[in-house]
Design a protein around this motif. Structure first.
Motif, PDB file in Angstrom:
ATOM      1  N   GLU A  68       1.236   2.196   9.379  1.00  5.49           N
ATOM      2  CA  GLU A  68       1.622   3.344   8.626  1.00  5.49           C
ATOM      3  C   GLU A  68       1.421   4.438   9.372  1.00  5.49           C
ATOM      4  O   GLU A  68       1.972   5.512   9.524  1.00  5.49           O
ATOM      5  CB  GLU A  68       1.272   3.301   7.190  1.00  5.49           C
ATOM      6  CG  GLU A  68       2.157   2.484   6.333  1.00  5.49           C
ATOM      7  CD  GLU A  68       1.775   2.606   4.974  1.00  5.49           C
ATOM      8  OE1 GLU A  68       2.561   3.057   3.926  1.00  5.49           O
ATOM      9  OE2 GLU A  68       0.596   2.337   4.501  1.00  5.49           O
ATOM     10  N   LYS A  79      10.414   0.792   8.520  1.00  3.78           N
ATOM     11  CA  LYS A  79      11.333   0.469   7.163  1.00  3.78           C
ATOM     12  C   LYS A  79      10.887  -0.658   6.505  1.00  3.78           C
ATOM     13  O   LYS A  79      11.194  -0.952   5.417  1.00  3.78           O
ATOM     14  CB  LYS A  79      12.573   0.659   7.588  1.00  3.78           C
ATOM     15  CG  LYS A  79      13.158  -0.590   8.483  1.00  3.78           C
ATOM     16  CD  LYS A  79      14.762  -0.451   8.972  1.00  3.78           C
ATOM     17  CE  LYS A  79      15.150  -1.427   9.525  1.00  3.78           C
ATOM     18  NZ  LYS A  79      16.619  -1.577  10.136  1.00  3.78           N
ATOM     19  N   GLU A  82       7.124  -1.426   3.159  1.00  3.62           N
ATOM     20  CA  GLU A  82       7.150  -1.543   1.731  1.00  3.62           C
ATOM     21  C   GLU A  82       7.442  -2.981   1.385  1.00  3.62           C
ATOM     22  O   GLU A  82       6.693  -3.504   0.442  1.00  3.62           O
ATOM     23  CB  GLU A  82       8.204  -0.684   1.022  1.00  3.62           C
ATOM     24  CG  GLU A  82       7.763   0.742   0.786  1.00  3.62           C
ATOM     25  CD  GLU A  82       6.319   1.003   0.538  1.00  3.62           C
ATOM     26  OE1 GLU A  82       6.260   0.961  -0.525  1.00  3.62           O
ATOM     27  OE2 GLU A  82       5.707   1.812   1.235  1.00  3.62           O
ATOM     28  N   LYS A  85       3.984  -4.788   1.864  1.00  4.88           N
ATOM     29  CA  LYS A  85       3.184  -4.361   0.634  1.00  4.88           C
ATOM     30  C   LYS A  85       3.406  -5.153  -0.699  1.00  4.88           C
ATOM     31  O   LYS A  85       2.410  -5.856  -1.340  1.00  4.88           O
ATOM     32  CB  LYS A  85       3.050  -3.067   0.427  1.00  4.88           C
ATOM     33  CG  LYS A  85       2.671  -2.059   1.441  1.00  4.88           C
ATOM     34  CD  LYS A  85       2.764  -0.452   0.970  1.00  4.88           C
ATOM     35  CE  LYS A  85       2.160   0.471   1.826  1.00  4.88           C
ATOM     36  NZ  LYS A  85       2.438   1.858   1.538  1.00  4.88           N
ATOM     37  N   LEU A  86       4.612  -5.576  -0.872  1.00  2.00           N
ATOM     38  CA  LEU A  86       5.012  -6.429  -2.107  1.00  2.00           C
ATOM     39  C   LEU A  86       4.614  -8.036  -1.704  1.00  2.00           C
ATOM     40  O   LEU A  86       4.181  -8.580  -2.382  1.00  2.00           O
ATOM     41  CB  LEU A  86       6.473  -6.434  -2.107  1.00  2.00           C
ATOM     42  CG  LEU A  86       6.940  -5.204  -2.548  1.00  2.00           C
ATOM     43  CD1 LEU A  86       8.688  -5.288  -2.899  1.00  2.00           C
ATOM     44  CD2 LEU A  86       6.390  -4.965  -4.339  1.00  2.00           C
TER      45      LEU A  86
END
Length: 197
Positions: A68, A79, A82, A85-86
């Protein structure tokens, strides 16, 4: 068709119930029975649970933070952050995470000769077969699993956490499922098969 192939799903939410050691060993035994190029059996599996899992996830989060910050290993990776992170959240829920390594590997970032690249490709194909065996064995035991490729967002950090054990290829989260997702759409055979006689 084998029922476990029909029933297997990618599970992303797990119950807080331990997985029996015998079940983990059976799943790993299924992995080592996979076919491999020239019978090299280019695999090593690191079973991560408890406090070790918390340390591994900390390394994973550190890698995501690095990505990041702009120091990305993969230029197009922003992109997908996220999603990574999940994935960490799913791994946190799963009582067992198995890291799959190629101890013969040079690493995804290494400059390889053409011969080394062929060996790397064959070894990764062999490891992929072992990972699929693990997923099917987990399904047969009534457990959920998730094949994780997002480890590459923290490749440097996870390899440092593991020590020098070879090329990290993927991870598999295993646990008692807390969801029952429907089958995802699949392409038809007419879309993916070409017959030549």
């Amino acid at each position: 068709m084998i029922q476990a192939i029909r029933d297997r799903r990618s599970i992303r939410t797990f119950l807080d119930i331990p997985v029996e050691r015998q079940d983990i060993e059976d799943i790993l035994q299924s992995a080592v029975l996979a076919p491999s190029s020239k019978n090299r059996q280019p695999w090593k599996f690191v079973v991560v649970q408890g406090e070790a899992k918390a340390e591994m996830l900390k390394a994973f989060r550190t890698g995501i933070a690095r990505e990041e910050s702009g120091d990305a290993l993969l230029p197009q990776s922003k992109k997908y952050i996220e999603g990574a992170k999940l994935t960490v959240h799913s791994m946190e829920q799963a009582p067992v995470v198995i890291l799959a390594l190629n101890p013969l590997g040079k690493g995804v970032l290494a400059n390889l000769t053409p011969e080394e690249r062929v060996y790397e490709t064959c070894n990764i194909q062999s490891l992929s077969a072992s990972l699929q065996n693990m997923l099917l064995a987990a399904t047969e035991k009534g457990l959920g699993s998730l094949w994780i490729c997002d480890i590459f967002f923290a490749y440097k950090e996870l390899c440092a956490w593991l020590g020098n054990q070879g090329e990290l290829i993927a991870a598999v989260a295993i646990g008692h499922t807390n969801e029952s997702p429907a089958a995802r759409p699949r392409k038809s055979l007419t879309d993916v098969v070409e017959w030549r006689n």
